[in-house]
Design an enzyme around this catalytic site. Sequence first.
Site, PDB file in Angstrom:
ATOM      1  N   SER A 132      71.099 128.159 -30.332  1.00  0.00           N
ATOM      2  CA  SER A 132      71.541 129.403 -30.973  1.00  0.00           C
ATOM      3  C   SER A 132      71.851 130.470 -29.933  1.00  0.00           C
ATOM      4  O   SER A 132      72.834 131.212 -30.045  1.00  0.00           O
ATOM      5  CB  SER A 132      70.450 129.929 -31.916  1.00  0.00           C
ATOM      6  OG  SER A 132      70.107 128.955 -32.868  1.00  0.00           O
TER       7      SER A 132
ATOM      8  N   ASP B 201      58.403 124.386 -30.651  1.00  0.00           N
ATOM      9  CA  ASP B 201      58.221 123.412 -29.564  1.00  0.00           C
ATOM     10  C   ASP B 201      57.842 124.056 -28.233  1.00  0.00           C
ATOM     11  O   ASP B 201      57.425 123.366 -27.318  1.00  0.00           O
ATOM     12  CB  ASP B 201      59.520 122.609 -29.338  1.00  0.00           C
ATOM     13  CG  ASP B 201      59.850 121.715 -30.510  1.00  0.00           C
ATOM     14  OD1 ASP B 201      58.915 121.309 -31.212  1.00  0.00           O
ATOM     15  OD2 ASP B 201      61.035 121.434 -30.735  1.00  0.00           O
TER      16      ASP B 201
ATOM     17  N   ILE C  93      34.635 138.827 -28.105  1.00  0.00           N
ATOM     18  CA  ILE C  93      35.693 139.247 -29.031  1.00  0.00           C
ATOM     19  C   ILE C  93      36.169 140.657 -28.702  1.00  0.00           C
ATOM     20  O   ILE C  93      37.288 141.029 -29.051  1.00  0.00           O
ATOM     21  CB  ILE C  93      35.227 139.172 -30.505  1.00  0.00           C
ATOM     22  CG1 ILE C  93      34.128 140.193 -30.802  1.00  0.00           C
ATOM     23  CG2 ILE C  93      34.786 137.768 -30.861  1.00  0.00           C
ATOM     24  CD1 ILE C  93      33.855 140.365 -32.290  1.00  0.00           C
TER      25      ILE C  93
END
Length: 786
Positions: free
Chosen positions: A110, A155, A532
């Site tokens: 694209s 991917d 965290i």
Amino acid sequence: MGTKKKIAIMTSGGDSPGMNAAVRACVRMAIHMGCDAYCVYEGYEGLVQGGDFIRQMDWHDVRGWLSEGGTLIGTARCMAFFERAGRLTAAKNMILHGIDALIICGGDGSLTGADRFRAEWPSLLEELVRKKELMADQVELYKHLNIVGLVGSIDNDLSGTDATIGCYSALARVCYAVDLIEATASSHSRAFVIEVMGRHCGWLALMAGVATGADFIFIPEKPREDNWREEMCGIVHQHRKRGKRKTIVIIAEGALDKEGNKITAEMVKDLLADKQGLGLDTRVTTLGHVQRGGTAVAYDRMLGTLQGVEAVKAVLEAAPETPTCFIAITENKIARKPLMQAVQDTKEVAKAIERQDFQMAMSLRDAEFEEQYNSFMMTTAVQFDKDLMLPDKERMKIGFINVGAPAGGMNAAVRAGVAYCLSRGHEPIAIHNGFAGFARHHGDKPLGAVRPFNWLEVDGWASKGGSEIGTNRELPQESGMETVANLIERYEFDALFLVGGFEAFHAVVQLREARDQYPSLCIPMALLPATISNNVPGTEYSLGSDTCLNELVDYCDKIKQSASATRRRVFVIETQGGRSGYVATLGGLGVGASAVYTPEEGLSLDMLAADVRHLKDVFAHDKGQSRAGRLILINEKASKVYNAKLIADILRDEAHGRFESREGIPGHMQQGGVPSAMDRSRAVRLAIRCIEHLEKYGRNAHNRVKADPMSASVIGIKGASIVFTPVQKLDKEETDWPNRRPKAAFWLGMKEIVDVLGGRPQYNKPEADLTGTKAKDVKRGIEAAA
């Protein structure tokens, strides 16, 4: 005033989670920058069709898009655009709408088409005027087409960027599926061959193998050097011999052998099931389009958003001579890179695989790819390759200790470190329950806190949350520095590997400072940040922070759904994070918060009043067609006075019946259950780096260790690099000790993006607190406050 710049956004090629975040960011940033934003529906097909396929977008048209999967503006294959006639029609449609800037989110095909379109643009306009389809004055303002690419691909197959939009969401789906399959595989002592997407790129298969602790993987870029059948059977046989009940083999759809012949999942299954060989009860699972589906994980939302914002800036700053760029990310840094160079490098990978130059194919992938491959081999073939073993005199006894609160990825890090140690001949020793366990329970009977690892047990820790060796916030000085020093000498540790948060950092600072008094502490120490809160100095990323953000985003998505069902409702969500606003800010970016309150900025009555006015105005103009509720995120320590409940009460009172408000506190849910795929895979890579760093010092290196600041260091991702930084430097120069966080944080600028994309109006920043004698004198009227 001149004509507004018109920017079009489109998605093309295969859909990927996070595309909607990118479109939302582009639309809102374009409007914020004073431009008109358009969306081209159905990709290049919409560009060729024109008409209603090219629509102007309003600010509210993209509300609620962050939590949607796929692409809401559609994507379609367009054969017409491959022909010049199709591109001519596309150019005409763009001119008729006054568009000469295009942002395209798609794969390399694209983006290549977009670059070609840009190169042909002047000749296309010339032809349109010559054929009298457009007048010369119509095209005068649109002589140059500016294009910026965003890479949307599950991917992760474009060279030049560490991650493409959607790849970590797809990886999360793969790991989730493998985790589910592992349970049934173990129950029946079966083998499973799991096929994942990736014709020319093995990233999904590789990272899933690393994150799940698979037994074997097949990827197109790196076929086995020797006989893959013998190698796989040898490794699986070793694992089974040690008592492992399950076998997981992950294969990319484009897997090849060294001769370039295709390897299929069925071939692998037949080999594992062969009665003359392993004779395992084997099943094949092809994950297929499940990998593409679902909402985007927090990372892909952040990536799509930040890259979308950068794309708008890039398209506005581009000049006619500027080469077409795409927006990339390297480690933690967003950057603009030449598009065609990346496309060319990507195509070179496929060509290298075709001509069986697999070394070239690996070198064309990013540095992380090869490093992760080596990490996988190190963790799956434990003690299998005798060539990796060090001579006896270089083998070390390394203590593993977790310090602080649990965080996703801790176990994956310990597992990888233990695997590396065993492969090299070192002796890894678990120190259970932190320094408290070390000091007071080291000699308990029948099981003391200091004991060797059992690899069969540790091998199953890749996907486990929490901390299997326990963790504790207690610091060495609290446990007794003399006791700790004596125990290190007694157990003859040659090095310490610590995994944990700010307490772990503080512990290494204390241990280093005590070296003059206690010579046994002159051993190398490496800290892998895991919290965290992501508040450890020396790194922009801590293990567990991605798991936390996924949990928070998931929680907020559900809350938003509740809010949208009742239309006029605001939820105030309290996030964890200590005195670091990282979780609140990145969470706000991922859920599209209306406002975020952090300790770094503070919170004042003025800010609250401005936000209340804004929300009243928003709901006054809400016609009922929007699909999402409103969220405000507040860090647990953003204010000593205003908490989530109080803010919700203030909003409810000030709304005078015009809208509702509620508070929500996810609490320790944010520490997550199963760690995210990113936390697991990064844990493996960083843990192995840490043990390699400790290994350089060897045994009995007391004098060298004492003289070398790097002998007590923190591994971290900073910008585009992985670096070790001495705690001595971090302690003195980079740590805000009263607030338990770094002095500078890379993410602080993201709060402005949250505000801009949330449509939050300008507000007065809170005043800084006066402290010390200055505060006393001002209170007494001795000195002016200014």
